[in-house]
Motif scaffolding. Structure first.
Motif, PDB file in Angstrom:
ATOM      1  N   LEU A  26       0.808  -1.222   0.000  1.00 10.95           N
ATOM      2  CA  LEU A  26       0.000   0.000   0.000  1.00 10.95           C
ATOM      3  C   LEU A  26       0.843   1.274   0.000  1.00 10.95           C
ATOM      4  O   LEU A  26       0.307   2.368  -0.173  1.00 10.95           O
ATOM      5  N   GLY A  27       2.147   1.126   0.224  1.00  6.73           N
ATOM      6  CA  GLY A  27       3.018   2.287   0.248  1.00  6.73           C
ATOM      7  C   GLY A  27       2.865   3.130   1.505  1.00  6.73           C
ATOM      8  O   GLY A  27       2.997   4.358   1.452  1.00  6.73           O
ATOM      9  N   GLU A  46      -8.584   8.504   0.282  1.00  8.39           N
ATOM     10  CA  GLU A  46      -7.768   7.969  -0.806  1.00  8.39           C
ATOM     11  C   GLU A  46      -7.192   6.597  -0.422  1.00  8.39           C
ATOM     12  O   GLU A  46      -7.129   5.686  -1.235  1.00  8.39           O
ATOM     13  N   LEU A  47      -6.767   6.494   0.831  1.00  5.69           N
ATOM     14  CA  LEU A  47      -6.187   5.242   1.294  1.00  5.69           C
ATOM     15  C   LEU A  47      -7.258   4.183   1.505  1.00  5.69           C
ATOM     16  O   LEU A  47      -7.018   3.000   1.274  1.00  5.69           O
ATOM     17  N   LYS A  48      -8.447   4.594   1.893  1.00  2.00           N
ATOM     18  CA  LYS A  48      -9.557   3.636   2.022  1.00  2.00           C
ATOM     19  C   LYS A  48      -9.777   2.924   0.690  1.00  2.00           C
ATOM     20  O   LYS A  48      -9.936   1.703   0.643  1.00  2.00           O
ATOM     21  N   ALA A  49      -9.783   3.685  -0.393  1.00  2.00           N
ATOM     22  CA  ALA A  49      -9.985   3.108  -1.722  1.00  2.00           C
ATOM     23  C   ALA A  49      -8.842   2.168  -2.087  1.00  2.00           C
ATOM     24  O   ALA A  49      -9.069   1.079  -2.647  1.00  2.00           O
ATOM     25  N   LYS A  50      -7.629   2.541  -1.759  1.00  2.00           N
ATOM     26  CA  LYS A  50      -6.460   1.712  -2.057  1.00  2.00           C
ATOM     27  C   LYS A  50      -6.505   0.395  -1.265  1.00  2.00           C
ATOM     28  O   LYS A  50      -6.213  -0.678  -1.792  1.00  2.00           O
ATOM     29  N   ILE A  51      -6.911   0.483  -0.004  1.00  2.00           N
ATOM     30  CA  ILE A  51      -7.037  -0.714   0.839  1.00  2.00           C
ATOM     31  C   ILE A  51      -8.108  -1.636   0.271  1.00  2.00           C
ATOM     32  O   ILE A  51      -7.907  -2.850   0.177  1.00  2.00           O
ATOM     33  N   ARG A  53      -9.173  -1.886  -2.819  1.00  2.00           N
ATOM     34  CA  ARG A  53      -8.669  -2.521  -4.050  1.00  2.00           C
ATOM     35  C   ARG A  53      -7.687  -3.638  -3.711  1.00  2.00           C
ATOM     36  O   ARG A  53      -7.727  -4.709  -4.308  1.00  2.00           O
ATOM     37  N   TYR A  54      -6.809  -3.383  -2.759  1.00  2.00           N
ATOM     38  CA  TYR A  54      -5.806  -4.383  -2.372  1.00  2.00           C
ATOM     39  C   TYR A  54      -6.479  -5.663  -1.889  1.00  2.00           C
ATOM     40  O   TYR A  54      -6.050  -6.762  -2.236  1.00  2.00           O
ATOM     41  N   ASP A  56      -9.495  -6.561  -2.636  1.00  2.00           N
ATOM     42  CA  ASP A  56     -10.511  -6.939  -3.617  1.00  2.00           C
ATOM     43  C   ASP A  56     -11.917  -6.935  -3.006  1.00  2.00           C
ATOM     44  O   ASP A  56     -12.677  -7.892  -3.133  1.00  2.00           O
TER      45      ASP A  56
END
Length: 65
Positions: A26-27, A46-51, A53-54, A56
Motif C-alpha cells: 500500500l506504500g 484515498e487510502l480507504k480506496a487503495k485498501i 482494491r488491495y 478486492d
C-alpha cells in the motif's frame, strides 16, 4: 464510523499476510497499518480506496457496513 469494527475487518482481511507485506503493497508504514488495525486511526478516503482494491472488496464493506 466504528473504529473497533473496522479494525477487526482489516485484521481479518489481512489474514496470514504480515503487516509489513501489506504496508509495502500500500506504500504506507507498518505503524500506520498497526494504528488502523487497533482502531487508533481511520485512513483518509484515498487510502480507504487503495485498501479496498488491495483486498478486492469495497470501501463500503470495510468502512461503512
Amino acid at each position: 464510523m466504528d473504529s473497533e469494527r473496522i479494525a477487526k475487518k482489516l485484521i481479518a482481511l489481512r489474514g496470514s499476510k504480515s503487516r509489513e507485506e501489506v504496508a509495502n503493497a500500500l506504500g504506507i508504514s507498518i505503524s500506520a497499518i498497526g494504528m488502523y488495525e487497533t482502531g487508533a486511526r481511520i485512513p483518509r478516503d484515498e487510502l480507504k480506496a487503495k485498501i479496498a482494491r488491495y483486498y478486492d472488496t469495497s470501501v463500503e464493506y470495510i468502512f461503512y457496513s
